[in-house]
Design an enzyme around this catalytic site. Structure first.
Site, PDB file in Angstrom:
ATOM      1  N   LYS A 170      -1.565  -8.170 -36.649  1.00 15.16           N
ATOM      2  CA  LYS A 170      -2.210  -7.943 -37.937  1.00 15.16           C
ATOM      3  C   LYS A 170      -1.688  -6.631 -38.522  1.00 15.16           C
ATOM      4  O   LYS A 170      -2.059  -5.550 -38.096  1.00 15.16           O
ATOM      5  CB  LYS A 170      -3.737  -7.853 -37.791  1.00 15.16           C
ATOM      6  CG  LYS A 170      -4.404  -7.979 -39.162  1.00 15.16           C
ATOM      7  CD  LYS A 170      -5.690  -7.215 -39.300  1.00 15.16           C
ATOM      8  CE  LYS A 170      -5.529  -5.789 -39.707  1.00 15.16           C
ATOM      9  NZ  LYS A 170      -4.947  -5.551 -41.033  1.00 15.16           N
ATOM     10  N   THR A 227     -11.771   4.065 -36.665  1.00 14.52           N
ATOM     11  CA  THR A 227     -11.588   2.621 -36.473  1.00 14.52           C
ATOM     12  C   THR A 227     -11.520   2.313 -34.979  1.00 14.52           C
ATOM     13  O   THR A 227     -12.048   1.288 -34.523  1.00 14.52           O
ATOM     14  CB  THR A 227     -10.295   2.125 -37.165  1.00 14.52           C
ATOM     15  OG1 THR A 227     -10.148   2.785 -38.410  1.00 14.52           O
ATOM     16  CG2 THR A 227     -10.307   0.638 -37.382  1.00 14.52           C
ATOM     17  N   GLU A 245      -4.375   3.887 -29.673  1.00 12.35           N
ATOM     18  CA  GLU A 245      -3.535   5.027 -30.065  1.00 12.35           C
ATOM     19  C   GLU A 245      -4.112   5.536 -31.375  1.00 12.35           C
ATOM     20  O   GLU A 245      -3.999   4.881 -32.407  1.00 12.35           O
ATOM     21  CB  GLU A 245      -2.080   4.583 -30.273  1.00 12.35           C
ATOM     22  CG  GLU A 245      -1.407   4.059 -29.021  1.00 12.35           C
ATOM     23  CD  GLU A 245      -1.084   5.131 -28.004  1.00 12.35           C
ATOM     24  OE1 GLU A 245      -1.370   6.319 -28.244  1.00 12.35           O
ATOM     25  OE2 GLU A 245      -0.563   4.774 -26.943  1.00 12.35           O
ATOM     26  N   CYS A 279       1.052  10.404 -36.619  1.00 18.10           N
ATOM     27  CA  CYS A 279      -0.039  10.799 -35.726  1.00 18.10           C
ATOM     28  C   CYS A 279       0.310  12.087 -35.002  1.00 18.10           C
ATOM     29  O   CYS A 279      -0.559  12.894 -34.716  1.00 18.10           O
ATOM     30  CB  CYS A 279      -0.325   9.682 -34.746  1.00 18.10           C
ATOM     31  SG  CYS A 279       1.147   9.155 -33.861  1.00 18.10           S
ATOM     32  N   GLU A 380      -8.261  15.238 -38.975  1.00 17.03           N
ATOM     33  CA  GLU A 380      -6.824  14.985 -38.994  1.00 17.03           C
ATOM     34  C   GLU A 380      -6.325  15.054 -40.434  1.00 17.03           C
ATOM     35  O   GLU A 380      -6.804  14.312 -41.293  1.00 17.03           O
ATOM     36  CB  GLU A 380      -6.536  13.594 -38.420  1.00 17.03           C
ATOM     37  CG  GLU A 380      -5.060  13.258 -38.488  1.00 17.03           C
ATOM     38  CD  GLU A 380      -4.725  11.892 -37.933  1.00 17.03           C
ATOM     39  OE1 GLU A 380      -5.470  10.928 -38.180  1.00 17.03           O
ATOM     40  OE2 GLU A 380      -3.685  11.791 -37.255  1.00 17.03           O
TER      41      GLU A 380
HETATM   42  P1  NAD Z   1      -6.741   2.446 -39.879  1.00 14.13           P
HETATM   43  O1  NAD Z   1      -7.559   2.695 -38.652  1.00 14.13           O
HETATM   44  O2  NAD Z   1      -7.401   2.534 -41.185  1.00 14.13           O
HETATM   45  O3  NAD Z   1      -6.102   0.981 -39.826  1.00 14.13           O
HETATM   46  C1  NAD Z   1      -5.274   0.561 -38.749  1.00 14.13           C
HETATM   47  C2  NAD Z   1      -5.292  -0.956 -38.689  1.00 14.13           C
HETATM   48  O4  NAD Z   1      -6.588  -1.392 -38.272  1.00 14.13           O
HETATM   49  C3  NAD Z   1      -5.029  -1.656 -40.017  1.00 14.13           C
HETATM   50  O5  NAD Z   1      -4.233  -2.793 -39.792  1.00 14.13           O
HETATM   51  C4  NAD Z   1      -6.422  -2.046 -40.479  1.00 14.13           C
HETATM   52  O6  NAD Z   1      -6.436  -3.141 -41.346  1.00 14.13           O
HETATM   53  C5  NAD Z   1      -7.076  -2.382 -39.147  1.00 14.13           C
HETATM   54  N1  NAD Z   1      -8.530  -2.305 -39.155  1.00 14.13           N
HETATM   55  C6  NAD Z   1      -9.330  -1.503 -39.906  1.00 14.13           C
HETATM   56  N2  NAD Z   1     -10.617  -1.726 -39.618  1.00 14.13           N
HETATM   57  C7  NAD Z   1     -10.653  -2.679 -38.661  1.00 14.13           C
HETATM   58  C8  NAD Z   1     -11.702  -3.327 -37.945  1.00 14.13           C
HETATM   59  N3  NAD Z   1     -12.963  -3.028 -38.151  1.00 14.13           N
HETATM   60  N4  NAD Z   1     -11.376  -4.261 -37.039  1.00 14.13           N
HETATM   61  C9  NAD Z   1     -10.083  -4.554 -36.781  1.00 14.13           C
HETATM   62  N5  NAD Z   1      -9.052  -3.985 -37.431  1.00 14.13           N
HETATM   63  C10 NAD Z   1      -9.324  -3.046 -38.346  1.00 14.13           C
HETATM   64  O7  NAD Z   1      -5.497   3.437 -39.745  1.00 14.13           O
HETATM   65  P2  NAD Z   1      -4.357   3.721 -40.829  1.00 14.13           P
HETATM   66  O8  NAD Z   1      -4.962   4.545 -41.905  1.00 14.13           O
HETATM   67  O9  NAD Z   1      -3.664   2.448 -41.165  1.00 14.13           O
HETATM   68  O10 NAD Z   1      -3.345   4.582 -39.960  1.00 14.13           O
HETATM   69  C11 NAD Z   1      -3.355   5.959 -39.885  1.00 14.13           C
HETATM   70  C12 NAD Z   1      -3.999   6.439 -38.587  1.00 14.13           C
HETATM   71  O11 NAD Z   1      -3.262   5.940 -37.461  1.00 14.13           O
HETATM   72  C13 NAD Z   1      -4.002   7.942 -38.419  1.00 14.13           C
HETATM   73  O12 NAD Z   1      -5.231   8.371 -37.941  1.00 14.13           O
HETATM   74  C14 NAD Z   1      -2.931   8.179 -37.365  1.00 14.13           C
HETATM   75  O13 NAD Z   1      -3.045   9.380 -36.656  1.00 14.13           O
HETATM   76  C15 NAD Z   1      -3.080   6.982 -36.524  1.00 14.13           C
HETATM   77  N6  NAD Z   1      -1.868   6.763 -35.754  1.00 14.13           N
HETATM   78  C16 NAD Z   1      -1.909   6.965 -34.405  1.00 14.13           C
HETATM   79  C17 NAD Z   1      -0.770   6.793 -33.654  1.00 14.13           C
HETATM   80  C18 NAD Z   1      -0.782   6.981 -32.169  1.00 14.13           C
HETATM   81  O14 NAD Z   1       0.090   6.460 -31.524  1.00 14.13           O
HETATM   82  N7  NAD Z   1      -1.742   7.678 -31.598  1.00 14.13           N
HETATM   83  C19 NAD Z   1       0.416   6.424 -34.267  1.00 14.13           C
HETATM   84  C20 NAD Z   1       0.429   6.239 -35.654  1.00 14.13           C
HETATM   85  C21 NAD Z   1      -0.743   6.394 -36.382  1.00 14.13           C
END
Ligand code: NAD
Length: 487
Positions: A170, A227, A245, A279, A380
């Site tokens: 997804k 999330t 992650e 991240c 963050e």
């Molecule tokens: P997000 O949590 O908003 O969304 C991530 C994914 O989860 C999307 O596909 C979204 O549609 C889905 N999602 C949202 N709510 C959900 C739910 N209730 N159930 C299932 N799926 C759901 O994150 P974002 O804004 O897309 O990404 C940025 C974040 O990702 C930042 O916090 C960043 O630090 C983190 N990140 C972490 C790493 C790592 O490896 N630790 C790497 C890259 C990004």
């Protein structure tokens, strides 16, 4: 673009679509099918069905297919890179590097596919033996964010396939297009139909189906910490395997014996690559007092040279943020810091000019005199704004660096490797970089301490998360000498 299920492009059940806009121009790049629960179910059924054969495929065959996928993706890197820049915003060069990193991850896990092995134990010679084997988990739900839609897909897809699992992916609704394309490329490379399915749609719908459907055995999630908490809660009802992650607030420490020019380059790379939306971006900078003024002067000169613009234009070094909500948060964080006494050394505003009017641009921003209670420190900051602090010694730097709920990455810059190694022991983070900006490598496990998540992606450890351990006890004695009823 349609959904990719069972090796075919299909409309969503509702035939609804949503627009994917270019964050630099506001123009619609394409429409993506808006997957609903039924679409996610269909993809899960396809993955479950495909698992029966794929999990029994010879490991050498899975390796060959993954190597093939790496090649197919490399051949298309220019076109994929352009599409990624159009939907994500990052400069084309960064997009192409991201596509290459996907291919490199496939190569790495292709190599590992044939090295999976268990152990065999002789408990009682000639009588009781045991085999401990590794088996795939089953159908994996991969939930991808918008900041690195392709490399983070690779971190999940490659180990999952190497281990014999099947996937329903997804993508983020902000960046579904390049991810959807990867489904087709996987099939072109020989991945059988149903092994990789891609369903674009809202997290609350498609993501929820992945979390609630009992046929999905594992969720591999990358995204925000908030999330991640929801995912953990939802996964608990079926005790689904999860890897999380999540977010970070990575510190970078520059000691007074650091190679300053190198550290300046590292800070520029660390904070402003991908418009600060990584991240492991450098999110707090700690300078030893003795070198602070000199470092800051060189750093600010570098920051002022960053050319902001549409990532498809040659020479552009930093694109827009990916979306308006994200820019608003960064603006609010800078505003909050200023209200608490911070000084803006450069940036702090949107760029002016017609070419910036329709995009989510924000100038690279550096702040000093930042109160440690400010949001930009405590939360963050996912954008191009960096708070800078001065410290007296390593003790103070480590204490401040660890003063966060996050624990994803950290970096330290010094010529004294023994000192750096000692600091690395004490920094509370899953990854420490010494004299290097935050670069992830397929061979090295990646993941967070504290609220930055748990489990690891990449490396041998990453593969473990796609495998179950099965213990097989064998009584070959042929008689009942070793046990009797009642015991
Ligand atoms: P997000 O949590 O908003 O969304 C991530 C994914 O989860 C999307 O596909 C979204 O549609 C889905 N999602 C949202 N709510 C959900 C739910 N209730 N159930 C299932 N799926 C759901 O994150 P974002 O804004 O897309 O990404 C940025 C974040 O990702 C930042 O916090 C960043 O630090 C983190 N990140 C972490 C790493 C790592 O490896 N630790 C790497 C890259 C990004």
């Amino acid at each position: 673009m349609k959904l990719f299920i069972s090796g075919e492009w299909v409309d969503s059940a509702s035939r609804e679509t949503f627009p994917v806009a270019n964050p630099a121009t506001g123009e619609v790049v394409d429409y993506a099918a808006k997957g609903a629960r039924d679409d996610a179910k269909k993809a899960i059924d396809a993955a479950k069905d495909a698992f029966k054969k794929w999990s029994l495929t010879a490991s050498a065959e899975r390796a060959r297919i993954l190597y093939g996928l790496a090649e197919v993706v490399r051949e298309s890197k220019e076109a994929l890179g352009r599409l990624l820049t159009q939907e994500q915003g990052k400069p084309l060069r960064e997009s192409i590097l991201e596509i290459e990193s996907f291919a490199n991850t496939c190569d790495y896990y292709a190599g590992l596919a044939t090295k999976l092995h268990g152990t065999s134990l002789v408990i009682t010679p000639g009588k009781v033996h045991a085999d401990i084997v590794k088996v795939p988990v089953g159908v994996v739900g991969a939930i991808i964010p918008w900041n690195f839609p392709i490399s983070l897909l690779g971190w999940k897809l490659a180990p999952a396939l190497a281990a014999g699992n099947t996937l329903v992916v997804k993508p983020s609704t902000n960046t579904p297009l390049t991810d959807l394309k990867m489904g087709e490329l996987a099939n072109k490379a020989g991945v059988p139909a149903g092994v990789v399915n891609i369903v674009s749609g809202p997290g609350s719908v498609v993501g929820s189906e992945l979390l609630e459907n009992p046929d999905v055995r594992k969720i591999a999630f990358t995204g925000e910490t908030a999330t991640g908490r929801e995912i953990m809660r939802a996964a608990s009802s079926q005790i689904k395997r999860i890897t999380l992650e999540l977010g970070g607030s990575d510190p970078m420490i520059v000691c007074d014996d650091a190679e300053l020019d190198l550290a300046v380059e590292g800070a520029l790379w660390g904070r402003f690559r991908n418009c600060g939306q990584s991240c492991t971006s450098v999110k707090r900078l700690f300078l030893f007092r003795k070198i602070a003024a000199e470092f800051l002067e060189k750093f600010l000169a570098g920051v002022r040279e960053i050319r902001v613009g549409n990532g498809l234009e040659p020479g552009v070094m930093m694109g827009p943020l990916n979306n308006g909500a994200q820019r608003k948060i960064v603006e609010e964080m800078v505003q909050d810091a200023v209200e608490k006494g911070a000084q803006i050394m450069t940036g702090g505003d949107r760029p002016r000019g017609r070419e910036f009017e329709s995009g989510f641009f924000y100038m690279p921003t550096v702040l000093t005199h930042v109160d440690y209670s400010s949001r930009i420190v405590r939360e963050e900051c996912f954008g191009p704004a960096l708070p800078v602090f001065t410290v007296d010694d390593l003790e103070e730097a480590i204490e401040m660096a660890n003063d966060t709920v996050y624990g994803l990455g950290s970096s330290i810059w010094t010529k004294d490797i023994a000192k750096a190694r000692m600091a690395a022991e004490r920094l509370e983070a899953g990854t420490i970089w010494i004299n290097s900006p935050p670069i992830a490598r397929p061979e090295v496990p990646f993941g967070g301490f504290k609220q930055s998540g748990f489990g690891r992606e990449l490396g041998l450890e990453g593969l473990e998360h796609y495998l179950e351990t099965k213990s097989i006890h064998k009584d070959i004695s042929g008689n009942q000498k070793l046990w009797k009823y009642p015991p």
